[in-house]
Write a protein that holds these residues in place. Sequence first.
Motif, mmCIF file in Angstrom:
data_model
loop_
_atom_site.group_PDB
_atom_site.id
_atom_site.type_symbol
_atom_site.label_atom_id
_atom_site.label_comp_id
_atom_site.label_asym_id
_atom_site.label_seq_id
_atom_site.Cartn_x
_atom_site.Cartn_y
_atom_site.Cartn_z
ATOM 1 N N VAL A 1 45.823 48.972 -15.862
ATOM 2 C CA VAL A 1 46.774 48.336 -14.956
ATOM 3 C C VAL A 1 46.079 48.157 -13.603
ATOM 4 C CG1 VAL A 1 48.983 48.585 -13.780
ATOM 5 C CG2 VAL A 1 48.740 49.355 -16.149
ATOM 6 N N PHE A 2 46.154 46.949 -13.069
ATOM 7 C CA PHE A 2 45.526 46.615 -11.792
ATOM 8 C C PHE A 2 46.599 46.444 -10.730
ATOM 9 C CE2 PHE A 2 42.746 45.191 -15.165
ATOM 10 C CZ PHE A 2 41.523 45.669 -14.766
ATOM 11 N N VAL B 1 48.576 38.990 -16.350
ATOM 12 C CA VAL B 1 49.862 39.147 -17.021
ATOM 13 C C VAL B 1 50.744 40.097 -16.215
ATOM 14 C CG1 VAL B 1 51.012 39.843 -19.147
ATOM 15 C CG2 VAL B 1 48.741 38.814 -19.257
ATOM 16 N N VAL B 2 51.948 39.634 -15.884
ATOM 17 C CA VAL B 2 52.902 40.418 -15.111
ATOM 18 C C VAL B 2 54.118 40.703 -15.990
ATOM 19 C CG1 VAL B 2 54.396 40.396 -13.074
ATOM 20 C CG2 VAL B 2 52.148 39.351 -12.969
ATOM 21 N N GLY C 1 54.049 44.023 -7.521
ATOM 22 C CA GLY C 1 53.845 45.005 -8.576
ATOM 23 C C GLY C 1 52.480 44.907 -9.214
ATOM 24 N N ASP C 2 52.306 45.724 -10.214
ATOM 25 C CA ASP C 2 51.041 45.801 -10.930
ATOM 26 C C ASP C 2 50.945 44.705 -11.993
ATOM 27 O OD1 ASP C 2 50.647 48.052 -9.405
ATOM 28 O OD2 ASP C 2 51.273 49.430 -10.979
ATOM 29 N N ILE D 1 34.818 45.287 -15.604
ATOM 30 C CA ILE D 1 35.771 44.802 -14.612
ATOM 31 C C ILE D 1 35.837 45.816 -13.475
ATOM 32 C CG2 ILE D 1 38.150 44.104 -14.164
ATOM 33 C CD1 ILE D 1 38.377 43.527 -17.178
ATOM 34 N N TYR D 2 35.648 45.329 -12.261
ATOM 35 C CA TYR D 2 35.733 46.167 -11.071
ATOM 36 C C TYR D 2 36.833 45.615 -10.183
ATOM 37 C CZ TYR D 2 31.116 47.511 -12.689
ATOM 38 O OH TYR D 2 30.073 47.940 -13.460
ATOM 39 N N GLN D 3 37.694 46.500 -9.692
ATOM 40 C CA GLN D 3 38.760 46.099 -8.778
ATOM 41 C C GLN D 3 38.339 46.427 -7.351
ATOM 42 O OE1 GLN D 3 43.278 46.687 -9.204
ATOM 43 N NE2 GLN D 3 42.601 48.527 -8.145
#
Length: 125
Positions: free
Chosen positions: A19-20, A48-49, A78-79, A97-99
């Motif tokens: 979850v991002f 995707v939300v 939100g996430d 994947i890096y946030q």
Amino acid sequence: MQGGNNIYAKLTEIIIPVVFDKPVLNINIITTVPVGKVWEYGGKVRQVVSTALGNSITEESPLSLVERNLITFSKVAGDYTLRYKPPKWFIDLTIAIYQYDGSDTSAAEIDLARIEAKIDALTPP
């Protein structure tokens, strides 16, 4: 292997189990490129939300194999999660994947805060 040729199953869409919560991501796609081929397209990623009516795809972005991909999604309340759709010709895949977790304020927001502070300093208490 069948008749001297390798047989591969198609890679399907991958639901990323993370979850991002920030809109800026850096995504790196790695795959085996056959000798003599030049591949640049690395598939696409979808944001995707979760909504009251179920999951909704809000944005989609193509990815490159040549360099890391800096993806900036719109801010959502939100996430969110991601789905990755590899090209049909991929036979294997590594995805990183890096946030970006730093401050997400823009220069305009910083300037506005500075101006407001100066105005507040000019007005008597």
